[in-house]
Design an enzyme around this catalytic site. Structure first.
Site: not given
Ligand code: GDD
Length: 321
Positions: A64, A130, A132, A154, A193, A195-197, A216
């Site tokens: 990109l 997104s 976001e 982001y 991310f 859910t996977r974690k 977190g």
């Molecule tokens: N990653 C992560 N790790 N997130 C955590 C953790 C942790 O240990 N503990 C709590 N969280 C909380 C984050 O603070 C956030 O509020 C929520 O879990 C989801 O985090 P993520 O799974 O990292 O996803 P995201 O919502 O920030 O972003 C994803 O979704 C977006 C669409 O709404 C990503 O896929 C983005 O690329 C996408 O645009």
């Protein structure tokens, strides 16, 4: 045979979208970046099949950040449809690597739009925007008309890209679509991310491979769906007669804690013994009540997502096990 080009083909959505398009008889071309490690695990089953790889699935190196490489592929492949899924997608990390996030997400989209604008037969173009972009939304749930108020680099980059898609659609009359995607998960979700974690940890702890899980903010809320539904939505959005933006969401909010409890229960564990809070994983700016209203996608595209978080988490934990 219709031809599609996918940026971000090696990711969760790219791999499911590839399977979906191949099942519909498409020739699928994917853009891959050269990296020191070959990250193709989600495509391995297709990549390793000589009936598919090199015939209906073809990968090309480009970046990109390298518009010449993108232009060359778009001219050579002359796709009917482009699905633009690539870019740095970790929200928390976008505070650490803000410039490269904005470059890939915002400028990367602008570069593609500029190339497409010049093509003799511009393809239909799907941009994976997104939730976001809404950050601190004035309205809950959000719809396609909700103003963008991003709260992290982001989200700001996605808002810039989504805004340009709208501008180029109107100014140049191109078939450009924003799919405003809320969180969507699967066993192919990136490991950092949430859910996977969580699902990975629940499975690993139950098998004695991990001791505890650090998270977190577990009170954070999201609208989580099944990734396979969202790639179907991407395709449907490009089959609609007019280019329009669509929200893709379940409309249901859950907390991270709900995911923890569901995952540990599938693994047969008491979560309270294993989950710890790690202040370093807290985000300085959490978005607020990001939950989508996908009524337009349902009305115009016939799109309906599964809404069962328990079933989604079960699928993910069982895949880990
Ligand atoms: N990653 C992560 N790790 N997130 C955590 C953790 C942790 O240990 N503990 C709590 N969280 C909380 C984050 O603070 C956030 O509020 C929520 O879990 C989801 O985090 P993520 O799974 O990292 O996803 P995201 O919502 O920030 O972003 C994803 O979704 C977006 C669409 O709404 C990503 O896929 C983005 O690329 C996408 O645009």
């Amino acid at each position: 045979m219709p031809t599609a080009l996918i940026t971000g083909i090696t990711g969760q959505d790219g791999s499911y979208l590839t399977e979906h398009l191949l099942s519909l008889g498409y020739a699928v071309h994917g853009v891959v970046r050269r990296t020191s490690t070959l990250e193709r695990s989600r495509l391995r089953h297709l990549y390793g099949d000589p009936q598919i790889y090199g015939r209906s699935l073809i990968l090309h190196y480009a970046d990109l950040e390298d518009p010449t490489s993108l232009r060359r592929i778009l001219v050579k492949v002359a796709p009917d449809e482009v699905y633009h899924l690539a870019g740095q997608s970790h929200v928390g990390l976008s505070f650490e690597i803000a410039e490269s996030t904005v470059d890939s997400v915002a400028m990367g989209t602008l570069r593609l739009l500029e190339i497409i604008r010049d093509l003799p037969k511009p393809p239909r173009f799907f941009h994976a925007a997104s939730s976001e972009i809404f950050g601190r939304p004035a309205q809950v749930p959000q719809d396609e008309a909700t103003p963008m108020v991003p709260v992290n680099p982001y989200g700001a980059a996605k808002a810039f890209a989504a805004g340009l898609v709208r501008i180029y659609r109107e100014k140049h009359g191109l078939f450009l679509v924003n799919g405003i995607l809320y969180n969507h998960e699967s066993p192919r979700r990136g490991e950092n991310f949430v859910t996977r974690k969580i699902c990975r940890a629940a499975a690993a702890i139950s098998q004695g491979r991990q001791e505890f899980l650090q998270l977190g903010d577990t009170s954070a809320q999201r609208d989580w769906g099944d990734a396979r539904d969202y790639v179907r939505g991407m395709w449907l959005a490009l089959q609609h007669p007019q280019p329009e933006d669509f929200i893709f969401a379940t409309g249901v909010l859950h907390t991270v804690q709900d995911v923890v409890e569901a995952a540990f229960s599938v693994a047969g564990l008491d979560w309270q013994k294993y989950v710890r809070r790690d202040e370093r994983l807290l985000r300085s700016q959490e978005p607020f009540a990001l939950v989508g209203n996908a009524a337009k996608a349902e009305r115009l595209l016939g799109w309906r997502p599964g809404k069962d978080l328990q079933a989604l988490v079960r699928w993910m934990v069982e895949a880990e096990l």
